[in-house]
Design an enzyme around this catalytic site. Sequence first.
Site, PDB file in Angstrom:
ATOM      1  N   TYR A  53      -1.684 -13.506   7.749  1.00  0.00           N
ATOM      2  CA  TYR A  53      -0.717 -12.407   7.864  1.00  0.00           C
ATOM      3  C   TYR A  53       0.304 -12.733   8.954  1.00  0.00           C
ATOM      4  O   TYR A  53      -0.064 -13.012  10.077  1.00  0.00           O
ATOM      5  CB  TYR A  53      -1.407 -11.094   8.235  1.00  0.00           C
ATOM      6  CG  TYR A  53      -2.431 -10.564   7.271  1.00  0.00           C
ATOM      7  CD1 TYR A  53      -2.526 -11.030   5.959  1.00  0.00           C
ATOM      8  CD2 TYR A  53      -3.339  -9.584   7.663  1.00  0.00           C
ATOM      9  CE1 TYR A  53      -3.477 -10.531   5.085  1.00  0.00           C
ATOM     10  CE2 TYR A  53      -4.286  -9.077   6.793  1.00  0.00           C
ATOM     11  CZ  TYR A  53      -4.355  -9.560   5.514  1.00  0.00           C
ATOM     12  OH  TYR A  53      -5.304  -9.066   4.658  1.00  0.00           O
ATOM     13  N   LEU A 212      -4.968   2.601  -1.668  1.00  0.00           N
ATOM     14  CA  LEU A 212      -3.952   3.491  -2.217  1.00  0.00           C
ATOM     15  C   LEU A 212      -3.138   2.826  -3.321  1.00  0.00           C
ATOM     16  O   LEU A 212      -2.072   3.318  -3.711  1.00  0.00           O
ATOM     17  CB  LEU A 212      -3.030   3.992  -1.103  1.00  0.00           C
ATOM     18  CG  LEU A 212      -3.711   4.911  -0.084  1.00  0.00           C
ATOM     19  CD1 LEU A 212      -2.769   5.241   1.062  1.00  0.00           C
ATOM     20  CD2 LEU A 212      -4.203   6.196  -0.750  1.00  0.00           C
ATOM     21  N   ALA A 213      -3.639   1.697  -3.844  1.00  0.00           N
ATOM     22  CA  ALA A 213      -3.009   1.028  -4.993  1.00  0.00           C
ATOM     23  C   ALA A 213      -1.520   0.789  -4.768  1.00  0.00           C
ATOM     24  O   ALA A 213      -0.669   1.245  -5.542  1.00  0.00           O
ATOM     25  CB  ALA A 213      -3.244   1.827  -6.277  1.00  0.00           C
ATOM     26  N   GLY A 215       0.461   2.073  -2.788  1.00  0.00           N
ATOM     27  CA  GLY A 215       1.210   3.303  -2.587  1.00  0.00           C
ATOM     28  C   GLY A 215       1.256   4.210  -3.798  1.00  0.00           C
ATOM     29  O   GLY A 215       1.681   5.363  -3.699  1.00  0.00           O
ATOM     30  N   LEU A 217      -1.082   5.768  -5.320  1.00  0.00           N
ATOM     31  CA  LEU A 217      -1.931   6.948  -5.209  1.00  0.00           C
ATOM     32  C   LEU A 217      -1.482   7.919  -4.130  1.00  0.00           C
ATOM     33  O   LEU A 217      -2.103   8.958  -3.940  1.00  0.00           O
ATOM     34  CB  LEU A 217      -3.385   6.518  -4.971  1.00  0.00           C
ATOM     35  CG  LEU A 217      -4.010   5.728  -6.130  1.00  0.00           C
ATOM     36  CD1 LEU A 217      -5.407   5.253  -5.784  1.00  0.00           C
ATOM     37  CD2 LEU A 217      -4.041   6.575  -7.407  1.00  0.00           C
ATOM     38  N   GLY A 219       1.291   9.332  -4.570  1.00  0.00           N
ATOM     39  CA  GLY A 219       2.055  10.253  -5.393  1.00  0.00           C
ATOM     40  C   GLY A 219       3.556  10.131  -5.234  1.00  0.00           C
ATOM     41  O   GLY A 219       4.308  10.902  -5.836  1.00  0.00           O
ATOM     42  N   LYS A 220       4.002   9.142  -4.456  1.00  0.00           N
ATOM     43  CA  LYS A 220       5.455   9.039  -4.234  1.00  0.00           C
ATOM     44  C   LYS A 220       6.182   8.340  -5.374  1.00  0.00           C
ATOM     45  O   LYS A 220       7.413   8.326  -5.403  1.00  0.00           O
ATOM     46  CB  LYS A 220       5.747   8.332  -2.913  1.00  0.00           C
ATOM     47  CG  LYS A 220       5.288   6.886  -2.837  1.00  0.00           C
ATOM     48  CD  LYS A 220       5.550   6.328  -1.437  1.00  0.00           C
ATOM     49  CE  LYS A 220       5.074   4.895  -1.290  1.00  0.00           C
ATOM     50  NZ  LYS A 220       5.292   4.387   0.083  1.00  0.00           N
TER      51      LYS A 220
END
Length: 314
Positions: A53, A212-213, A215, A217, A219-220
């Site tokens: 990273y 959160l996959a 982002g 999940l 919902g955005k």
Amino acid sequence: MRHRPLGRSGLLTAPLIFGGNVFGWTADEAMSHRLLDAFIDGGFNAVDTADVYSAWVPGHAGGESEAVIGRWLKASGKRDSVLVLTKVAMWPKRPGLSAANIEAAVEESLRRLQTDYIDLYQSHQDDAETPQDETLSAFDRLVQAGKVRAVGASNVSPARLKASLDVSTASGLARYETIQPKFNLVDRDQVEGALAELANAEGLGIIPYYGLAAGFLTGKYRSEGDLEGRARGRTILRDYWNDKGRAVLAALDEAAAAVGASPAQVALAWIMRHPSITAPIASATTVEQLDDLMGAARLDLPDDIWATLDAAGR
């Protein structure tokens, strides 16, 4: 907040682990230090990073995340309050799991992290070219020397993981105590089944990434227009923009309204309550985002809501 065992290592983690891939990348150093302070001060204690990273960023070479964490550890004086998790094997500069590479890589990680020991040192990916006894012997020497407290694995099949555990048992070597696969409400095949059965039988901790996959999940992403200009837009469209993904979002919306939480909190709380999972890994780039994610650990999903989400993601 109940802490959970990382396999049989004796180490305990809070139910959420901070994903340090953002440090020095989408969160600059000042923000990264604010996030680390907020996370530890919020009662959480584990931060996951890797030597690679963030080598994928133009102008970066790798090691940036570890270096940011190291400067924070030195400046904050909070080393005794945090479990530092890092990885070896995926960085092109330090590829694979040969003994020579592990021995060189760990010294470089220790210097960047400005610490005398790593709490959980993980193989970032499998290395079929190196005998497993060579890899595990190298890890064992690090444990015996006190440079590493425990070892784990990531991105390895259940069959290869079982083989490595057998080598450790037969030779009396340090064993992998944790496994880090992809897992969330819509990505479930890497955990549920053979890996969960193995982890349960062997007492391994499962600390999944991608909670959160990308982002999705949170919902955005509600339409293709929401993905325009997003670096991960193509990945989200390919992997999640389908009937299953939309059904999961609908179930998250309903659950979030019912318990008075955000979709991200509900998605992470579902993972935290999953019987096979020790703690998910998730990242944030602002303190506001982090506060939202940390709220998942204090969210108690009722049985019926957990079951509805579980069914939507199958």
